[in-house]
Design an enzyme around this catalytic site. Structure first.
Site, PDB file in Angstrom:
ATOM      1  CE  LYS A 115      -4.237  -1.673   0.192  1.00 38.47           C
ATOM      2  NZ  LYS A 115      -5.014  -1.437  -1.205  1.00 38.47           N
ATOM      3  CE  LYS A 197      -4.164  -9.439  -4.358  1.00 38.50           C
ATOM      4  NZ  LYS A 197      -4.558  -9.200  -3.173  1.00 38.50           N
ATOM      5  CE  LYS A 200     -13.242  -6.788  -3.170  1.00 35.46           C
ATOM      6  NZ  LYS A 200     -12.380  -6.558  -2.143  1.00 35.46           N
TER       7      LYS A 200
END
Ligand code: TYM
Length: 334
Positions: A115, A197, A200
């Protein structure tokens, strides 16, 4: 005496449309687990605030996640479904648990480091303590099993550490939860472009969402990456091809999988055909969930009722744990 059912907790952030990773990493297990365990499944709306979503979008996003879960097969009569922010007991236990979490260990968490790389302009304290809040979501319900995808494995390890640390300092309260999948290993669904991966918010064309139209699904699979590899028999299968076979195993019939495996082995495989077939099988899988979810989303009164009933049950169970935690810490003055 009948044995009490084991408690299960899991959550999903309302930060974008749910995708195949969420379904096969988490929701598929929820659906099976609701039959045999005491399940608490929630929308992690507090967790989503680390990225400062627009306030006017929040409710719709929460409702959509619940609708997509129910459309996938979750039964509100069997599992407790709720929004995290409707259980304020979580916030208090989070405060208490933060006193046992060390800044050094939180800074080392790979999801935190990711992040920091992704949003250097917004490295807020909520991001740092994300694993504490997540641990508390689980511990406050005294859960022992947590169905999650592979990306959450490390967070579960931290939940066990915090449980142990609390129990050691103040006395036995929390069971140690484990990440759960019905197969042997936790699942990780790769994105269609071979770059990490499915997720969203990143690379939309490489992610299949549960609300994608039939055409979108076909189009995305047509564009999926296919390396042809060396073609030498016995050489390992290229990752992008492995990925397509993995997806086929999730949605296609055994006969279809077998015929493409044979074609691969005798080098007569045509990846265009494989992707077309996979597209059709994926459409068959996604369409009923998408259509049902759209219908449920329109019935906000129904979803709100489910959330309220779920929150009451989740709060009652959480309040018992919180009460004991306060007492063990010495916060019981009257
Ligand atoms: P979230 O919202 O990112 O994802 C929800 C669930 O989907 C799984 N998942 C995947 N599984 C396999 N392959 C993928 N590509 C993939 N992408 C996502 C995740 O592992 C997860 O199970 N921190 C959590 C939310 C959370 C939570 C909790 C989970 C908050 N508190 C307590 C369990 C228990 C998260 O961000 O999941």
């Amino acid at each position: 005496m009948t044995k009490e059912k084991e408690i299960v907790v899991s959550g999903i952030r309302p930060t974008g449309n749910l995708h195949l990773g969420n379904y096969f990493g988490a929701i598929r297990n929820y659906i099976r687990m609701q039959e045999e365990f005491n399940c608490y499944f929630f929308v992690a709306d507090w967790h989503s605030l680390t990225t400062h979503p627009d306030p006017k979008d929040l409710k719709g996003n929460v409702i959509r996640v619940l609708a997509e879960n129910i459309a996938s097969g979750l039964d509100p009569e069997k599992a407790t479904l709720y929004a995290q922010s409707d259980v304020p007991e979580i916030a208090e236990l989070y405060l208490l648990m933060n006193m046992l979490a060390y800044v050094g260990e939180l800074e080392k968490v790979p999801t935190f480091k990711d992040k920091v790389r992704q949003q250097p302009q917004n490295v807020n304290a909520g991001l740092l303590t994300y694993p504490v809040l997540m641990s508390v979501d689980i511990l406050i319900q005294r859960a022992v099993k947590v169905p999650v995808g592979k990306d959450q494995g490390q967070h579960l390890e931290m939940a066990r550490n915090f449980a142990q640390r609390f129990n050691h300092r103040y006395g036995d309260l929390f069971p140690e939860p484990v990440a759960f999948n019905y197969g042997d290993n936790l699942i990780r669904i790769q994105s269609l472009d071979g770059k990490g991966k499915m997720s969203k918010s990143e690379n939309e064309m490489a992610t299949i969402y549960l609300n994608d139209s039939d055409e979108k699904i076909r189009q995305k699979l047509k564009k999926a990456k296919t390396d042809s590899g060396s073609g030498i028999p016995g050489e390992p299968m290229p990752e992008s091809i492995q990925n397509l076979f993995e997806l086929m195993k999730l949605v296609s019939t055994p006969d279809t999988i077998k015929s493409f495996e044979e074609a691969y082995n005798n080098q007569s495989i045509r990846y265009g055909d494989m992707k077309t077939q996979l597209g059709e099988d994926m459409v068959k899988f996604v369409a009923p969930i998408r259509d049902k979810a759209a219908e449920l989303q329109r019935d906000t009164t129904y979803i709100e009722k489910i959330m309220k009933t779920g929150a009451e049950k989740a709060r009652a169970n959480a309040a018992q744990t919180l009460q004991q935690a306060r007492k063990l810490i010495g916060l019981n003055y009257y």
